[in-house]
Motif scaffolding. Structure first.
Motif, short mmCIF file in Angstrom:
data_model
loop_
_atom_site.label_atom_id
_atom_site.label_comp_id
_atom_site.label_asym_id
_atom_site.label_seq_id
_atom_site.Cartn_x
_atom_site.Cartn_y
_atom_site.Cartn_z
N SER A 12 0.78 -1.25 0.00
CA SER A 12 0.00 0.00 0.00
C SER A 12 0.80 1.29 0.00
O SER A 12 0.23 2.37 -0.03
CB SER A 12 -0.96 0.00 1.19
OG SER A 12 -1.94 -0.99 0.99
N TYR A 49 -4.95 5.92 3.83
CA TYR A 49 -3.93 4.96 4.26
C TYR A 49 -4.28 4.45 5.66
O TYR A 49 -4.48 5.23 6.59
CB TYR A 49 -2.55 5.61 4.27
CG TYR A 49 -1.47 4.78 4.93
CD1 TYR A 49 -1.00 3.61 4.34
CD2 TYR A 49 -0.93 5.16 6.17
CE1 TYR A 49 -0.02 2.85 4.96
CE2 TYR A 49 0.05 4.40 6.79
CZ TYR A 49 0.50 3.24 6.18
OH TYR A 49 1.47 2.48 6.79
N THR A 99 -4.86 2.42 0.26
CA THR A 99 -4.48 3.60 -0.51
C THR A 99 -4.97 3.59 -1.97
O THR A 99 -4.73 4.57 -2.69
CB THR A 99 -2.95 3.74 -0.50
OG1 THR A 99 -2.39 2.47 -0.84
CG2 THR A 99 -2.45 4.15 0.87
N ASN A 100 -5.62 2.51 -2.38
CA ASN A 100 -6.28 2.48 -3.71
C ASN A 100 -7.63 1.80 -3.53
O ASN A 100 -7.89 0.73 -4.07
CB ASN A 100 -5.46 1.68 -4.72
CG ASN A 100 -4.13 2.32 -5.04
OD1 ASN A 100 -4.07 3.47 -5.46
ND2 ASN A 100 -3.08 1.59 -4.82
N SER A 116 -3.96 -2.61 -0.82
CA SER A 116 -4.30 -1.20 -1.03
C SER A 116 -5.72 -1.04 -1.54
O SER A 116 -6.29 0.03 -1.50
CB SER A 116 -3.29 -0.51 -1.96
OG SER A 116 -3.41 -0.93 -3.29
#
Lengths: 522, 181
Positions: free
Chosen positions: A270, A300, A458-459, A488
């Motif tokens: 991530s 995050y 994070t995605n 992520s």
């Protein structure tokens, strides 16, 4: 073993070989899809691992330059080391402890379950536990997860026995040696656990599942999977049609190569995954690839973590045997009457003497510290892992000045605790302190979080394109032949160690990719 | 339960840890000698007196009365070598030790290393935790001291186990006192 041409534009390219990338690579190859995994690190066999914490840290860790910001203590104590993850074939499944827990049903739908929490960017996952059930079962059978599929759990070591005695005195009901993906009996051609300890340093016996030496060789055996090591991807490229068509990577010597691709799957953990998307900006994708929502790098998560170490009058030798085979799940429920939403797990944990010195109370010195270290052999310990709140401002960004040896901007990891995280941590410290005191602890040390091992979100996956980066299949909302295949993509983190869910999602994604490819949708 | 024998705490080190003396190190020429000449270290780039001061400082940062000075000196000796290649390190060590000694002279009328009571030496260190030298010694020591395989048995840590077959038959679950608490 397969070897594909760099100009072969029919291959699936996977970036990273850990829980997500390694398993996805195996699954695609088993389905007959030509696949190239690009792994930034090298390849180690189980016999190469070392039972030595610092030596192993140097051997397998991701040590490239990173910076930190935010109010988390890691930014102060370990400013260049926001995470403790691996750069090698198998990724962080070399280092992981083996805890393989399913999300609880409500944890797929926490926005609905918890309501609006101030400062948190909660969303429900666009999938639910019913859909995930069969994928979890498939993942557990692949990994040999104990406590599932009729597989017997491990025997408890000394650290577990102290933990279990305390759990009983606390009136906890659900505790055992864990759903570990570590063989208690020979399974899948690998031997049973020898109680070596050093699970974090790479399992020398191979009893612990890792994508590096379990999944990837199964993929390679099909002749459809090529793993290229020391291949650090710098950029994902696209055509005029807005579809990705290849990646640029540097080899060990720094020579730049291009690999053409039919699809690209990003699974670099991530921090690296959003870094790569952000660095893949172009005239068409000015904010970075797959980032029309502005969500790449945001939310995050690292789990609410902490540890509790207790000292007893008599010896424990908690480092003998499996590092993390022990769990109390009673506190993992969502019970807002405790003053916070979500829950946490208590899991046994032991560190060797060198890492105990570094992590027990980072930066501390003097007699209070050394008096604890003097009782190292009388210590028991546990790790706390709970759900943390996603926050848009906790994010991975590209550093404005620093670049790595290939000229790629280094990542900065910004993290601050949410109020809910702090309340949960304090509750967990209080409960675990009481647990150890109930069996006669003479001193209890409440240890702050280590550099992150669970890097998530994070995605993230979302029901609507504007709220995340990928859809329910981990497919980019913006670029339909681009996928996110690691942690992520997590919408929220749940209280459980994430590896099993990453593996289950990778297996589910492989089926979707195969169908999309055969129908020529991608 | 398979219990390991840790080194017994000697009377001498017990006394040293409480009040009696910090003057265990003898400086002669470029060499410092430990108690009863049990060990010595010769310095080329930093003075032996500064070396001895650093060893004392190392012990005061991570005081373990069952560890001999030589384990602290093993980390400090590295500084002498490094100072030969790195003039700024050499300068920093000299400058920061001067500061620490002048603070201790002012408050306790003695150089840091010559102050008898640990609590007074620690008092000086506490006032100097922002010193780059303090940060360096602490940071290097927390890795170097506890990563020294020679000290592991003294903490009851057995280290590598795979070559011995792990702990499967060597006490991974031999705790025998839990029913007594």
């Amino acid at each position: 073993m397969a070897k594909f041409s760099k100009s072969d534009n029919s291959v699936a390219v996977i970036i990273g070989s850990g829980a997500g990338g390694g398993v996805l690579g195996m699954e695609l190859a088993l389905k007959g899809i030509k696949t190239v995994i690009l792994e930034a690190g090298g390849r180690h066999n189980p016999q190469d691992f070392v039972n030595d914490e610092w030596a192993s840290f140097g051997q397998i860790s991701w040590l490239d330059k990173r910076t930190t910001s935010g109010d988390w203590r890691v930014a102060r104590d370990f400013s260049g080391l926001p995470s403790w993850i691996v750069k090698a074939v198998g990724g962080s499944t070399l280092h992981w402890a083996g805890a393989s827990l399913r999300f609880q049903p409500h944890e797929w739908k926490v926005k609905t379950e918890y309501g609006n929490i101030k400062g948190a960017s909660l969303e429900d996952w666009p999938i639910d536990h019913k859909e995930m059930d069969k994928w979890y079962t498939k993942a557990e059978n692949h990994m040999g997860t104990l406590g599932t599929g009729g597989r017997e759990r491990l025997p408890g070591n000394n650290n577990y026995k102290v933990f279990e005695a305390g759990a009983k005195r606390m009136g906890y009901k659900d505790f055992h040696t864990g759903n570990m993906s570590i063989n208690s009996k020979p399974y899948d051609g690998r031997i049973a656990c020898q109680q070596i300890g050093f699970c974090f340093q790479g399992c020398k016996s191979g009893a612990k599942w890792s994508s590096g030496y379990v999944s990837i060789p199964k993929g390679e055996a099909t002749g459809k999977l090529e793993v290229r090591t020391h291949a650090q991807v710098l950029k994902i490229e696209h055509g005029k049609d807005g579809k990705v068509n290849g990646v640029v990577y540097a080899d060990k010597k720094g020579t730049i190569h291009k690999q053409r691709a039919r699809i690209v799957c990003v699974a670099g953990n991530s921090i690296e995954s959003p870094r790569l998307l952000l660095n893949s900006e172009s005239n068409m994708f000015k904010n970075g690839l797959a980032n029309s929502s502005g969500q790449v790098g945001r939310n995050y998560m690292r789990h609410m973590t902490a540890s509790t170490y207790a000292i007893f009058e008599r010896p424990v030798y908690f480092y003998r045997g499996t590092t993390m085979a022990g769990i109390v799940t009673d506190e993992s429920r969502n019970d807002p009457s405790r003053g916070f939403v979500g829950g946490y797990e208590l899991e046994t944990l032991a560190l060797g003497l060198p890492f105990m010195a570094a992590f027990l109370d980072p930066g501390q010195w003097g007699r209070e510290f050394t008096a604890s270290m003097d009782q190292y052999d009388h210590m028991a310990g546990l790790w706390i892992v709970g759900e943390d709140m996603p926050q848009a401002s906790n994010r991975v960004t590209l550093h404005k000045k620093f670049k790595d040896k290939f000229g790629m901007p280094t990542p900065n990891v910004h993290f601050s605790d949410h109020e809910n995280d702090i309340k949960m941590r304090n509750h967990a410290w209080k409960q675990s302190t009481a647990l150890y005191e109930s069996v006669g602890a003479t001193k209890v040390i409440q240890t702050p979080p280590y550099p992150s091992t669970h890097n998530l979100g994070t995605n993230r996956m979302s029901a609507k394109a504007r709220d995340g980066v990928v859809n329910k299949h981990g497919q980019s909302w913006d670029v339909k032949n681009l996928f996110i295949s690691d942690g992520s993509q997590f919408t929220t983190g749940a209280a459980e160690n994430p590896t099993l869910t990453i593996v289950a999602l990778a297996m589910r994604q492989a089926e979707y990719i195969a169908k999309q490819m055969s129908s020529k949708a991608i | 339960m398979r219990v390991l024998k840790k080194q017994a705490i000697s009377r001498r080190s017990f006394l040293k840890g409480s009040t009696v003396t910090a003057l265990g190190l003898t400086v002669m020429g470029p060499t410092i000698f430990g108690k009863n000449n049990a060990w010595s270290a010769t310095f080329k780039n930093i003075s032996a007196d500064d070396g001895a001061t650093l060893v004392q400082m190392a012990r005061d940062i991570y005081p373990h009365d069952h560890l001999a000075d030589k384990y602290y000196a093993a980390v400090i000796s590295g500084y002498d070598k490094a100072a030969g290649k790195d003039k700024s390190l050499k300068g920093m060590i000299g400058k920061e030790l001067k500061k620490i000694n002048s603070a201790s002279m002012k408050k306790y009328k003695n150089n840091y290393r010559m102050i008898n009571r640990e609590v007074e030496r620690v008092d000086i260190l506490k006032a100097n935790t922002k010193s780059p030298l303090f940060a360096k010694v602490r940071g290097d020591l927390v890795v170097g001291l506890y990563n020294n395989k020679e000290v592991w048995p003294k903490f009851g840590y057995e280290g590598e186990s795979a070559s011995k077959g792990g702990y499967l038959n060597r006490g991974y679950n031999d705790i025998d006192w839990l029913d007594k608490v």
